[in-house]
Structures are given as C-alpha cells and as structure tokens.
Design an enzyme around this catalytic site. Structure first.
Site, short mmCIF file in Angstrom:
data_model
loop_
_atom_site.label_atom_id
_atom_site.label_comp_id
_atom_site.label_asym_id
_atom_site.label_seq_id
_atom_site.Cartn_x
_atom_site.Cartn_y
_atom_site.Cartn_z
N HIS A 28 0.80 -1.23 0.00
CA HIS A 28 0.00 0.00 0.00
C HIS A 28 0.84 1.28 0.00
O HIS A 28 0.80 2.10 0.91
CB HIS A 28 -1.10 0.03 1.07
N HIS A 82 -3.93 -9.09 15.28
CA HIS A 82 -4.11 -7.89 14.45
C HIS A 82 -5.05 -8.23 13.31
O HIS A 82 -4.89 -9.26 12.65
CB HIS A 82 -2.73 -7.46 13.94
N GLU A 84 -5.50 -6.68 10.44
CA GLU A 84 -5.15 -6.32 9.06
C GLU A 84 -4.97 -7.59 8.24
O GLU A 84 -4.49 -8.63 8.72
CB GLU A 84 -3.88 -5.44 9.04
N ASP A 86 -3.03 -8.82 6.03
CA ASP A 86 -1.80 -9.59 5.84
C ASP A 86 -1.60 -10.60 6.97
O ASP A 86 -0.79 -11.52 6.85
CB ASP A 86 -0.56 -8.69 5.70
N HIS A 148 -0.32 -0.45 14.95
CA HIS A 148 -0.64 0.81 14.33
C HIS A 148 -2.12 0.91 13.96
O HIS A 148 -2.53 1.89 13.35
CB HIS A 148 0.22 1.00 13.05
N ASP A 167 3.05 -6.52 14.35
CA ASP A 167 3.84 -5.70 13.42
C ASP A 167 5.08 -5.09 14.09
O ASP A 167 6.08 -4.82 13.40
CB ASP A 167 2.98 -4.55 12.87
N TYR A 195 10.68 0.42 7.80
CA TYR A 195 9.36 -0.01 8.30
C TYR A 195 8.83 0.99 9.33
O TYR A 195 7.67 1.40 9.28
CB TYR A 195 9.51 -1.41 8.92
N HIS A 228 6.56 -9.69 10.70
CA HIS A 228 7.21 -9.47 9.40
C HIS A 228 8.72 -9.56 9.60
O HIS A 228 9.26 -8.98 10.54
CB HIS A 228 6.91 -8.07 8.85
#
Ligand code: FEO
Length: 403
Positions: A28, A82, A84, A86, A148, A167, A195, A228
């Site tokens: 993104h 999380h 999100e 991913d 985040h 994250d 990052y 990640h």
C-alpha cells in the site's frame, strides 16, 4: 499432507509456520524492495494454539507448514493479534478447516474481524493484561492500541519468555533466514528503519510509551517473534534501542532535498542549495523524485534535521510527483525538521507557495518564504540558492542544539 512446506522450530514448543512473499514490491504505497514475510506461529501446548495467519494467497503455505508439525485439525485455539489482512486474511479458511474451540482477539480486534468477515461465530475479546491457560503453557495479552491499528495487541508466552509482537519490531524483508542474528546488521537497520518510518512514525509518542510500559512490567523477554521479517532471539537490545531512537526522531545535520524537475532548472537549484547546505555544515542528500520512491525519502527523513522540497510549476500547480510525496509525508507526521521550498517557474509560479503551505500543514518548522526562480537560474539565482542552503544549515544547527 504438508507438501514442500516445513515449519521452523523457534523454541521447544513454538514453531514458525508463516509465509515468505519474495515478489511483493508495493505494500500500500511502500516500496518493499526486498519482499516481506507474513509470520504465524504454532504453540504446541496442551491446547495447540495458532498465533495469527497470513495474507490470503499464502494460506496453503501456512497450512502446509502447520501440517509438517501437527494435523491442523488438532489446533484448539487461534489468536488474532491484528485484524489487518496480511495477518488475518486467511482466518476464515483456517477456522473452516480447523474448527477451533475458540478464536481470541482484543476487544477492538474482535469487532474489526466481525466487520471484515461478517462473522456470525464468536470471537472471544480478551482484555489488556488478561491471561489464557493453554494447559501446560499460558499466554498473556497486552493491548497496543493504535500501533498501528486500534486492534493491535501483543501476546506473551511466559514459559518461553517469548513475545509475539505482531507488526512491532518487524520489517519487510524476505530472507531464507528466519532469525535476525543470521542476517546482516546493516540490512536489519535499514529495513527496520524503513518499516518504522513508513508505518509507525505517526505513532512515535505511543511507541515511546509502550517501550516504557513493557519495561515497567518487569517481564523477561528472550525472543521477539514479530509478524514481518526475521525473529529476534539474540541482541534484543539492538532492535529495542533502535525503536527508542527512531521514536524520538532526534534531528541530525542530514538535509533531505527532494525535488522533481521539468527542464532541469529546479534540478540546478537543488544542486546549488546542496552546495550551500554543505558549506553550512549540513550533510545534503539529494533525492530526485524521478529516481527515488516516496517511501525511501520517508526513510531518509527519519533521522534528518531538514527537508527541502522543490518543484517546477506545471499548469499552475506543483508537479504531481511532489504532491504525491507531500500527501504521503503529511500522513506520516514527521517531527523535528526545519523545512523550505524552492522551484523554477515560467510565468505564474504557484508551486513554491503550495509546497510551503503543505509543509506548514505538516507542522514542521518552515524557516522562510521559499525561493522561486524564473526559467533557468543564472549566476545570481544560483548564489541565492547557495545562500538558502547555508541558511537552512544554520537553522538545522539551531534545531539540533535545542535537543
Ligand atoms: Fe502487517 Fe498492520 O499489518
């Protein structure tokens, strides 16, 4: 059947069962030049527990790695740290296949997952500080709201002194190595900073508070299993120290000069400004937008003390690439920067004023009115550019001195 995919042992009871995305280059708007990983973890407790899932195209990789350790149907609990996509994008398929007894998330996570998936099954909302028994092992949850997303949380496996940090402390880095101590430190520092600069920068004050909070909990952490990039099992002070310093956004004499140019007049201005910056004791870093991605410019700004943005005027506006950069940076809310604008123009010359306004909206310290030059800069104009660079270097010194 696990197929070709194998889990990687992290501790006696914890396995990495994530996926490696070697090919992704646009996350993104963030240029992921080295790809990324979506880390998920299997805790082989009495209640076998899966921590997070992976991005949807990688679910077979996740399930294959799980199957190399245990039949996925043996999983009792799934924890979603999380919402999100991913990390939770494969959650529905995993739930359908595994039929876990319970799925856990933070209170915000529970709502976010229901909104994403329009689920009718229950997601158990856990509270900050709450513990969950897995039989012989236990997880404690720590909410990290707005780091985040509103739903983020950490899970701490006390018996293994292992923090599933989601994250946080991660980076977009696809490697064959699963552990940070197997990767070149300069790569870790650059990708970790990138990052942080592109994802966590707007939340820097919350990062500082979180580091204090975790420090005050008095828990021993031997492993940071982030979602990640590589897992941290040695030198944890390194990544924690980097986070503390990135969150402070301490300015340096580095001056980022980001610009685009039409017929090289704004480029000539940028070069003369850079000479002035250098003469004034700053370290200019010229980043033409034709060859530098916005996310790499954001990374360089992380430890800079000055930002100078240049654009020609095109159809009464700043260049589209410059508008793109400023929109992106505004969202990231960099702090502790002096800033100015410059650019060449033909007849109307609105770009410099527009950049100045955008810099003010970012709440950085705009140090002058900016410099406009009509058409091609001659010797006098280039001297003005040099002087602008020197003045910005002086202001940057003052800023650094205030820290
Ligand atoms: Fe890696 Fe916020 O997801």
């Amino acid at each position: 059947m696990s197929g070709p995919y194998k889990a990687v042992k992290v501790t006696d009871n914890v396995y990495w069962v994530g996926a490696i995305d070697w090919g992704i280059r646009d996350f993104h708007g963030y240029l992921t030049e080295r790809g990324t990983t979506y880390n998920a973890f299997l805790v082989m407790a009495d209640k076998i527990t899966l921590i997070d899932t992976v991005k949807p195209p990688f679910r077979q990789e996740l399930l294959g790695r799980i199957a190399s350790v245990v039949d996925p149907k043996a999983i009792s609990y799934v924890v979603s740290n999380h919402a999100e996509m991913d990390h939770s994008g494969s959650l529905l398929e995993v739930i359908d296949l595994v039929q876990p007894e319970k799925v856990f998330a933070s209170s915000m996570g529970s709502r976010a997952l229901k909104d994403h998936f329009h689920l009718d099954r229950d997601i158990v909302a856990v509270k900050d500080g709450e513990s969950l028994s897995l039989g012989n092992l236990s997880l404690t949850f720590l909410e990290t709201r707005m780091l985040h997303w509103p739903d983020n949380m950490f899970s701490y496996l006390a018996e293994e002194r292992l923090l599933f940090s989601q994250d946080a402390f991660g980076m977009h880095l696809a490697t064959s190595e699963r552990f940070a101590d197997e990767v070149d430190v300069s790569v870790l520092e650059y990708e970790g900073a990138k990052y942080f600069a592109n994802i966590l920068l707007p939340m820097s004050p919350l990062v500082t508070k979180l580091l204090e909070k975790v420090g005050n909990l008095g828990i021993q952490i031997d492993i940071i299993a982030c979602d990640h990039g590589p897992i941290w099992r040695k030198d944890l002070d390194r990544i924690i120290g980097w986070y503390g310093s990135w969150a402070r956004q301490q300015p340096t004499m580095k001056a980022v000069v980001a610009f685009d140019t039409m017929w090289f007049s704004t480029a000539k201005m940028a070069e003369a400004i850079a000479e002035g910056l250098l003469a004034g004791g700053a370290q200019p870093k010229l980043m033409p937008l034709k060859s530098n991605h916005r996310s790499n410019i954001a990374t360089e700004i992380l430890d800079a003390g000055a930002l100078l943005v240049g654009s020609p005027t095109l159809n009464n506006n700043m260049y589209p690439t410059v508008a793109d950069l400023l929109t992106y940076l505004r969202g990231l809310k960099p702090q502790n920067l002096v800033a100015t604008a410059f650019g060449s123009y033909g007849w109307s010359g609105e770009a410099v004023g527009q950049i100045r306004k955008a810099l003010e909206a970012m709440k950085v310290e705009v140090v002058d009115d900016g410099l406009r030059v009509k058409f091609v800069p001659g010797d006098d104009a280039l001297t003005q550019c040099f002087e602008l660079g020197r003045q910005v270097a002086e202001k940057t010194k003052e800023l650094c001195g205030r820290g």
